[in-house]
Scaffold this motif. Structure first.
Motif, PDB file in Angstrom:
ATOM      1  N   CYS A 105       0.851  -1.184   0.000  1.00 28.06           N
ATOM      2  CA  CYS A 105       0.000   0.000   0.000  1.00 28.06           C
ATOM      3  C   CYS A 105       0.891   1.239   0.000  1.00 28.06           C
ATOM      4  CB  CYS A 105      -0.930   0.004   1.220  1.00 28.06           C
ATOM      5  SG  CYS A 105      -0.131   0.423   2.762  1.00 28.06           S
ATOM      6  N   ARG A 106       0.297   2.420  -0.002  1.00 30.03           N
ATOM      7  CA  ARG A 106       1.097   3.638  -0.080  1.00 30.03           C
ATOM      8  C   ARG A 106       1.899   3.887   1.185  1.00 30.03           C
ATOM      9  NH1 ARG A 106      -3.625   8.198   0.073  1.00 30.03           N
ATOM     10  NH2 ARG A 106      -4.452   7.636   2.102  1.00 30.03           N
ATOM     11  N   ASN A 107       1.548   3.198   2.284  1.00 32.21           N
ATOM     12  CA  ASN A 107       2.302   3.330   3.522  1.00 32.21           C
ATOM     13  C   ASN A 107       3.322   2.205   3.710  1.00 32.21           C
ATOM     14  OD1 ASN A 107       0.984   5.694   4.301  1.00 32.21           O
ATOM     15  ND2 ASN A 107      -0.741   4.514   5.087  1.00 32.21           N
ATOM     16  N   GLY A 108       3.439   1.334   2.729  1.00 26.71           N
ATOM     17  CA  GLY A 108       4.464   0.290   2.761  1.00 26.71           C
ATOM     18  C   GLY A 108       4.037  -1.037   3.342  1.00 26.71           C
ATOM     19  N   HIS A 109       2.767  -1.190   3.720  1.00 25.32           N
ATOM     20  CA  HIS A 109       2.297  -2.468   4.244  1.00 25.32           C
ATOM     21  C   HIS A 109       2.099  -3.461   3.098  1.00 25.32           C
ATOM     22  CE1 HIS A 109       0.472   0.489   7.217  1.00 25.32           C
ATOM     23  NE2 HIS A 109       1.414  -0.136   7.901  1.00 25.32           N
ATOM     24  N   LEU A 120      -5.472  -9.311  -4.851  1.00 18.19           N
ATOM     25  CA  LEU A 120      -5.000  -8.464  -3.766  1.00 18.19           C
ATOM     26  C   LEU A 120      -6.126  -7.546  -3.305  1.00 18.19           C
ATOM     27  CD1 LEU A 120      -1.462  -7.454  -5.050  1.00 18.19           C
ATOM     28  CD2 LEU A 120      -1.999  -9.023  -3.222  1.00 18.19           C
ATOM     29  N   ARG A 121      -6.235  -7.337  -2.015  1.00 18.94           N
ATOM     30  CA  ARG A 121      -7.252  -6.442  -1.461  1.00 18.94           C
ATOM     31  C   ARG A 121      -6.996  -5.020  -1.914  1.00 18.94           C
ATOM     32  NH1 ARG A 121     -10.364  -8.336   2.742  1.00 18.94           N
ATOM     33  NH2 ARG A 121      -9.639 -10.236   3.708  1.00 18.94           N
ATOM     34  N   ARG A 122      -8.063  -4.268  -2.158  1.00 25.51           N
ATOM     35  CA  ARG A 122      -7.920  -2.858  -2.540  1.00 25.51           C
ATOM     36  C   ARG A 122      -7.592  -2.008  -1.325  1.00 25.51           C
ATOM     37  NH1 ARG A 122     -12.626  -0.934  -6.318  1.00 25.51           N
ATOM     38  NH2 ARG A 122     -11.118   0.702  -6.711  1.00 25.51           N
ATOM     39  N   GLN A 123      -8.172  -2.360  -0.169  1.00 23.11           N
ATOM     40  CA  GLN A 123      -7.946  -1.608   1.060  1.00 23.11           C
ATOM     41  C   GLN A 123      -6.941  -2.351   1.933  1.00 23.11           C
ATOM     42  OE1 GLN A 123      -9.363   1.346   1.581  1.00 23.11           O
ATOM     43  NE2 GLN A 123     -10.472   1.194  -0.342  1.00 23.11           N
ATOM     44  N   CYS A 124      -6.008  -1.611   2.501  1.00 17.88           N
ATOM     45  CA  CYS A 124      -5.017  -2.193   3.405  1.00 17.88           C
ATOM     46  C   CYS A 124      -5.644  -2.294   4.793  1.00 17.88           C
ATOM     47  CB  CYS A 124      -3.768  -1.303   3.436  1.00 17.88           C
ATOM     48  SG  CYS A 124      -2.561  -1.804   4.664  1.00 17.88           S
ATOM     49  N   ARG A 125      -5.620  -3.472   5.384  1.00 18.82           N
ATOM     50  CA  ARG A 125      -6.239  -3.647   6.697  1.00 18.82           C
ATOM     51  C   ARG A 125      -5.511  -2.857   7.775  1.00 18.82           C
ATOM     52  NH1 ARG A 125      -8.227  -9.796   7.619  1.00 18.82           N
ATOM     53  NH2 ARG A 125      -9.877  -9.779   6.073  1.00 18.82           N
TER      54      ARG A 125
END
Length: 165
Positions: A105-109, A120-125
């Protein structure tokens, strides 16, 4: 030739656009010709010569006529590449199919695979949980602020104002 390039400044000719693209580009060892347009960030589409996307202008001046029903796609995957051999015209559906989702994700997760779809999930949990934590903290702060004497007086004044209407 340049009729189907949206956002292009009228005073440019194909020759001036070729010179502009080559002057603003640098060659990478992998063969990509990376343009530095108006944006300062790499890895995003760059604009040049008005409000036109650099890769679309490059296709028009180096390869040839643009079909308005098709999109210009990068075969190399670099969104700011204007190398003519790395550009092709495809339909919107083919362009969407050829995209590779980012592994993080944009935060690196790391992105998780959704068991129901296998994608792949669209939203990072992790990001979603952090956003919910911040929202709950904000709500708790607002509730505690409203229970102070000043907060109670303000809420009474709001209720009175609503009743007067």
């Amino acid at each position: 030739m340049l009729d189907h390039v949206g956002g292009l400044s009228r005073h440019h000719t194909p020759e001036s656009l070729r010179a502009l693209l080559l002057a603003r580009s640098t060659r990478r060892p992998d063969g990509c010709l990376i343009v530095q347009g108006y944006g300062t960030r790499r890895g995003i589409h760059q604009k040049i010569a008005g409000r036109a996307w650099a890769h679309i202008v490059a296709y028009a001046v180096f390869v040839g006529e643009i079909d308005p029903d098709l999109e210009v796609d990068h075969t190399c995957g670099a969104k700011d590449c204007v190398e003519p051999t790395h550009l092709r015209q495809v339909s919107h559906a083919d362009n969407c199919r050829s995209r590779v989702p980012a592994p993080t994700c944009r935060n690196g997760h790391e992105r998780e695979i959704d068991p129901s779809t296998g994608r792949l999930r669209r939203q990072c949990r992790a990001c979603n949980a952090e956003a919910q934590r911040r929202w709950r903290a904000r709500q708790a702060d607002e509730r505690s602020a409203s229970l102070t004497p000043a907060g109670l007086a303000a809420s009474k004044a709001r209720r009175d104002a609503v009743e007067r209407r």
